[in-house]
Enzyme design. Structure first.
Site, PDB file in Angstrom:
ATOM      1  N   HIS A  68       0.818  -1.214   0.000  1.00 19.10           N
ATOM      2  CA  HIS A  68       0.000   0.000   0.000  1.00 19.10           C
ATOM      3  C   HIS A  68       0.852   1.264   0.000  1.00 19.10           C
ATOM      4  O   HIS A  68       0.362   2.347   0.325  1.00 19.10           O
ATOM      5  CB  HIS A  68      -0.917   0.013   1.224  1.00 19.10           C
ATOM      6  CG  HIS A  68      -1.792  -1.188   1.351  1.00 19.10           C
ATOM      7  ND1 HIS A  68      -2.658  -1.582   0.360  1.00 19.10           N
ATOM      8  CD2 HIS A  68      -1.914  -2.102   2.354  1.00 19.10           C
ATOM      9  CE1 HIS A  68      -3.290  -2.683   0.742  1.00 19.10           C
ATOM     10  NE2 HIS A  68      -2.856  -3.021   1.946  1.00 19.10           N
ATOM     11  N   HIS A 126      -7.183  -4.422  -1.000  1.00 21.55           N
ATOM     12  CA  HIS A 126      -6.499  -5.689  -1.224  1.00 21.55           C
ATOM     13  C   HIS A 126      -7.120  -6.435  -2.401  1.00 21.55           C
ATOM     14  O   HIS A 126      -6.808  -7.596  -2.628  1.00 21.55           O
ATOM     15  CB  HIS A 126      -6.578  -6.586   0.021  1.00 21.55           C
ATOM     16  CG  HIS A 126      -6.120  -5.917   1.269  1.00 21.55           C
ATOM     17  ND1 HIS A 126      -6.983  -5.276   2.129  1.00 21.55           N
ATOM     18  CD2 HIS A 126      -4.879  -5.781   1.794  1.00 21.55           C
ATOM     19  CE1 HIS A 126      -6.294  -4.772   3.145  1.00 21.55           C
ATOM     20  NE2 HIS A 126      -5.020  -5.056   2.964  1.00 21.55           N
TER      21      HIS A 126
END
Length: 329
Positions: A56, A215
């Site tokens: 991320h 995700h």
């Protein structure tokens, strides 16, 4: 799968090592267990710690530095860091006024941070971010997911902590910002986890995933590709339905890329979103556009709105010096 890697099992350590080398004036890397801290430890302040699965970036290690985090705990790709990492990081950065954990609402993150908090011998508290308005519950969460709004929480609370505010005040502000923040994302392609070697999900050339998680989790619906204005209208409508701002309210508008969408398109999305918000009678007085909470190589973006007040504006505008966000330093 084509990626710039040597061995899949070495991706995290090699990436973190490169990050620390490139920003050695800001951060220091600890290995075994892995965590990133400020190069110059702060004193006499609440220590802010966050973390989560890698993939991320720049969240979270990229926001370690003056005005934001004191430490970040990176897990393997899309995998929660361990309680040992969190405990070691907390003990390393404790500056005498307690520790505040900022945790995205994913089951593994929540469980492991709770375990670390129980083992920690110094006063501590937790702010749980849950800004994703797309879904209420999922396989990974009980309640809403924490996504790009986490960056706003880290920036605003990080600023307050620099003033010497106590642990209770820092937690209260973090909870307030989270409650006043909503996000929703859209994906045009999947991401590819290096260890898996293939796309996380299959999506057609003329399809998009509305409300996708960071995700690659499913969102609200799969639908045909549409013009950008129509996509933005749905994202903004969902966020406004959740936040219910009063007419004339000031907002921070953040357009966050998932890593594979060019800035040209992110600014196009911003243009569309700001027009819609102004038409709704809202005042866009703060903005942020770029890749801040990514999903590996996913093409897509999210929109985040934060309802501002004088306190939040003061701390959003304050100086910050991190690898991922710099202003006034």
């Amino acid at each position: 799968m084509k990626k710039f890697i040597n061995k899949v099992n070495d991706v995290l350590v090699e990436s973190l090592s490169g990050f620390a080398m490139a920003h050695q004036d800001i951060v220091q890397l600890h290995l075994d267990p892995h965590f990133v801290v400020r190069a110059n430890k702060a004193s006499n302040k609440v220590a802010l710690i966050s973390g989560g699965g890698s993939g991320h970036e720049p969240l979270h290690a990229g926001f370690v530095g003056y005005g934001m985090l004191d430490a970040a705990c990176p897990g393997h790709v899309f995998t929660s860091p361990s309680p040992d990492q969190m405990l070691a990081a907390a003990e390393a950065v404790d500056a005498g006024k307690g520790v505040l954990f900022i945790v995205k609402n994913y089951a593994g993150d929540v469980m492991n941070f709770e375990m670390a908090a129980e083992m920690l011998s110094v006063p501590n508290a937790t702010v749980l971010t849950s800004d994703d308005v797309a879904v209420e519950n999922s396989t990974w969460t009980s309640g809403r997911r924490g996504v790009a709004g986490t960056v706003i929480v880290e920036k605003v609370v990080g600023s307050l902590a620099e003033t010497g505010a106590d642990l209770a005040a820092c937690k209260a502000l973090g909870d307030k910002v989270n409650q006043r923040t909503g996000s929703m994302g859209v994906a045009l392609t999947s991401c590819t986890v290096p260890a898996a070697g293939r796309a996380t999900f299959d999506i057609g050339d003329n399809e998009l995933e509305m409300g996708v998680g960071i995700h690659g989790e499913p969102g609200r619906r799969r639908e045909a590709m549409r013009p950008a204005d129509a996509i933005v209208a749905d994202l903004v409508a969902a966020i406004l339905h959740d936040l219910k701002p009063a007419a004339g309210a000031e907002v921070l508008l953040m357009v966050n890329g998932f890593a594979a969408t060019p800035l040209m398109e992110l600014y196009l999305l911003y243009h569309s979103a700001e027009k819609l918000l102004k038409a709704q009678g809202l005042i866009v007085s703060r903005s942020l556009v770029g890749n801040y909470t990514t999903a590996l190589d996913m093409a897509g973006a999210s929109i985040t709105l934060c309802l501002l007040d004088d306190e939040i504006k003061q701390h959003w505008d304050s100086p910050v010096h991190t690898a991922g966000l710099r202003r006034g330093c």
